[in-house]
Motif scaffolding. Structure first.
Motif, PDB file in Angstrom:
ATOM      1  N   THR A 163       8.983  22.125 -14.003  1.00  0.00           N
ATOM      2  CA  THR A 163       9.785  21.593 -15.106  1.00  0.00           C
ATOM      3  C   THR A 163       9.108  21.768 -16.452  1.00  0.00           C
ATOM      4  O   THR A 163       9.612  21.296 -17.463  1.00  0.00           O
ATOM      5  CB  THR A 163      10.054  20.096 -14.876  1.00  0.00           C
ATOM      6  OG1 THR A 163       8.795  19.400 -14.779  1.00  0.00           O
ATOM      7  CG2 THR A 163      10.842  19.889 -13.591  1.00  0.00           C
ATOM      8  N   GLY A 164       7.950  22.427 -16.477  1.00  0.00           N
ATOM      9  CA  GLY A 164       7.245  22.632 -17.728  1.00  0.00           C
ATOM     10  C   GLY A 164       6.236  21.555 -18.047  1.00  0.00           C
ATOM     11  O   GLY A 164       5.647  21.556 -19.126  1.00  0.00           O
TER      12      GLY A 164
ATOM     13  N   SER B 297       8.762  28.070 -19.166  1.00  0.00           N
ATOM     14  CA  SER B 297      10.093  28.554 -18.832  1.00  0.00           C
ATOM     15  C   SER B 297      10.218  30.016 -19.244  1.00  0.00           C
ATOM     16  O   SER B 297       9.432  30.536 -20.043  1.00  0.00           O
ATOM     17  CB  SER B 297      11.154  27.721 -19.553  1.00  0.00           C
ATOM     18  OG  SER B 297      11.057  27.916 -20.959  1.00  0.00           O
TER      19      SER B 297
END
Length: 602
Positions: free
Chosen positions: A428-429, A457
């Motif tokens: 999710t970063g 991402s």
């Protein structure tokens, strides 16, 4: 600079006779049969530097000698790569290999051939290539300190960097100035470093301001505390505190600390831009940062000075407003995300306590000046040490000669282990903490590595890659992308419409057969910069491709083409291009140049 990119983001047209259908998408790519949302799984490489109690590199370790933990949990080491330097030759081991092999074997028959090949770049895998960025922070340097360090840096580059190493040079003047993009042309780099010694440096002004501030506060305090003044005599008889310079000292302190904070934020912003531009550079990155230190807490030493002089005029808690440690931690985290290690150099060397003269002493407070100066030294070195320690690099402090420490940095470049692992889930970063342990580490040995990473991402990587191509000329083009511009047309407002053509060989694109056609999906990113350094942010166009089944054979030896029209001012512009094949999961970054206005049609 670029005034506009048509249709809010880009203007596009299809070339006549083009056998595929290309559509600009407003938001996401297509979904449904034939298209899936792909998870981009990447190997995370952790560079590890192991030294023994004698400070020398430890060689010969294998993957079983290490334990790799991510967020506190052990993870398997999927990739292992060890590099060591022996008699000027690089040797490597991959996986579980026991014996190291020469990276670039040379024939032994002809000694002249051996010498020639040693001067040529070795065939280093892209993921292990070394890029060294030298960032000379003129805004936080005095000219004397800078030039003393620069002489040793030139010798280090000449004698200890290898032909395959790419080097860039940037300065802060005070804005970020990219003086030379990555190159292995050592003569050109040496000339740039020599020219830099003639450039003015700015820290002397801040040093003078600090000295004058302390002197002025001292003078006011001494004047207000003179015992021959009637109001002072009355205050002493009444048992009251003396000295009326508290308000003056506080006001001067706040103005000074605010100014230092603003300047330090600008310095951090410039460093962040350097780190960001390095992000798409393949392999290992080392950022050698040279400064006379930068403050962790703006004006910390002056806070202590005023607090000791006027006990109730200031609270040390107020320093938290000027604490920049979180920004430096974020900077280090950004470097870790980009596989960049900081090697920081305090150009001051061994410092002399500037306020330790008789004139600099405070009446009634023996030793205070030395204490304040020591606080300043520690405060200026703290960010240098934090950035180096968090990213697995080294901090060079309290050294009048930096070459011995530069040789240790050279050891890092040539003797290291790379541990790779593959995340098992989509990220999710968020930031992940890393810990590397040498299972049987002897006493006195040390293990250095970056303390974390952030999985990026696709969008972040495309933005950063496009910027790196534009600003640093860092080009990677596995897709064989070509960029051409057509003659510009002058507009009524004096600007120009510039057609730009993007072409990719069909054989490099991945297409999915579905419903009587072969489908693909492409992201196109563009950014431009003019001669004055003004740049646009990368902007994206998402495109779909549909080639009818009966026409697939016609395109096999051709190229997919796409046109975009940019509105630009007159003059020369650099154009950064990022292109990603979403189906194949590959991307390319490159830079082109456009001279707008020369021979333009009306």
């Amino acid at each position: 600079m670029v005034v506009a990119m048509r249709a809010a983001v880009l203007a596009c047209w299809l070339l006549a006779g083009f056998p595929a259908v290309a559509q600009q998408e407003a938001a996401r790519g297509p979904s449904g049969p034939g298209f899936t949302e792909t998870v981009d799984v990447r190997v995370i490489n952790i560079d590890v530097y192991v030294t023994g109690a004698d400070g020398l590199p430890v060689r010969g370790l294998g993957p079983d000698d290490f334990e790799l933990r991510v967020d506190g949990r052990p993870v398997p080491i999927s990739n292992f790569y060890a590099v060591e330097l022996r008699d000027d030759d690089l040797f490597v081991r991959r996986g579980g290999e026991v014996e190291a092999r020469p990276l670039a074997p040379v024939p032994a028959a002809d000694p002249r051939e051996v010498d020639r090949l040693r001067r040529e770049p070795a065939a280093v895998p892209p993921e292990q290539a070394l890029h060294v960025a030298f960032y000379i922070d003129n805004f936080n340097l005095t000219q004397f300190n800078r030039n003393r360090v620069m002489r040793e840096l030139r010798a280090f580059i000449r004698e200890h960097l290898r032909p395959e190493d790419q080097v860039m040079l940037a300065t802060s003047d005070p804005g970020l100035n990219l003086r030379m993009p990555f190159t292995n042309d050592r003569d050109r780099l040496n000339r740039a470093l020599l020219e830099l010694e003639e450039v003015s440096a700015q820290r002397i002004h801040r040093n003078n301001e600090r000295r004058d501030l302390i002197g002025n506060i001292n003078d006011v305090n001494n004047e207000m505390s003179r015992e021959d003044r009637p109001e002072v005599v009355d205050a002493i008889r009444a048992g009251q505190s003396i000295g009326g310079g508290a308000n003056y000292a506080r006001n001067q302190l706040m103005a000074y600390a605010g100014s230092v904070r603003n300047d330090t934020n600008l310095s951090i912003n410039a460093l962040s831009r350097v780190v960001e531009n390095l992000s798409a550079t393949p392999g290992r990155k080392a950022l050698v940062y040279v400064a006379d230190g930068v403050p962790m807490i703006a004006g910390e030493d002056i806070f202590y000075f005023v607090e000791q002089l006027y006990e109730r005029s200031i609270s040390l808690i107020e320093m938290t407003e000027y604490d920049l440690s979180r920004r430096f931690q974020q900077l280090a985290a950004g470097a870790n995300a980009n596989r960049t290690s900081f090697y920081t150099i305090d150009a001051r060397g061994l410092t002399v306590l500037s306020q330790s003269t008789v004139a600099g002493q405070v009446a009634g407070a023996p030793g205070q000046a030395s204490l304040i100066d020591q606080i300043q030294v520690t405060n200026l070195q703290a960010p240098l040490q934090l950035m180096a320690e968090e990213t697995g690099g080294r901090a060079v402090v309290n050294a009048n000669r930096v070459m011995p420490d530069l040789l240790k940095i050279a050891d890092d470049f040539r003797n290291y282990y790379s541990l790779g692992y593959m995340p098992t889930t989509a990220d999710t970063g968020r930031y992940h903490r890393i810990d590397v342990r040498w299972k049987d580490r002897p006493r006195g040995a040390s293990v250095r590595f970056r303390k974390g990473y952030r999985a990026k991402s696709v969008e972040s990587r495309m933005i950063e890659g496009t910027k790196s191509a534009l600003n640093l000329n860092m080009q990677t083009n596995p897709l064989g992308v070509q960029v051409d511009s057509l003659p510009a047309k002058r507009r009524a407002d004096g600007n120009f419409d510039v057609p730009v053509l993007i072409a990719v060989p069909w054989k490099e694109l991945a297409l999915i057969p579905r419903d009587g056609a072969h489908h693909g999906r492409i992201q196109l990113w563009l950014a431009a910069k003019d001669e004055e350094g003004r740049a646009t942010e990368p902007q994206r166009t998402e495109l779909t491709i549909a080639v009818p089944e009966d026409r697939v054979s016609e395109i096999e030896n051709g190229s997919w083409r796409y046109g975009v029209e940019l509105t630009m001012e007159s003059g020369y512009h650099d154009l950064g291009v990022g292109l990603r094949d979403d189906v194949g999961g590959r991307q390319a970054f490159l830079r082109g140049g456009i001279n707008v206005g020369a021979g333009a049609a009306r």
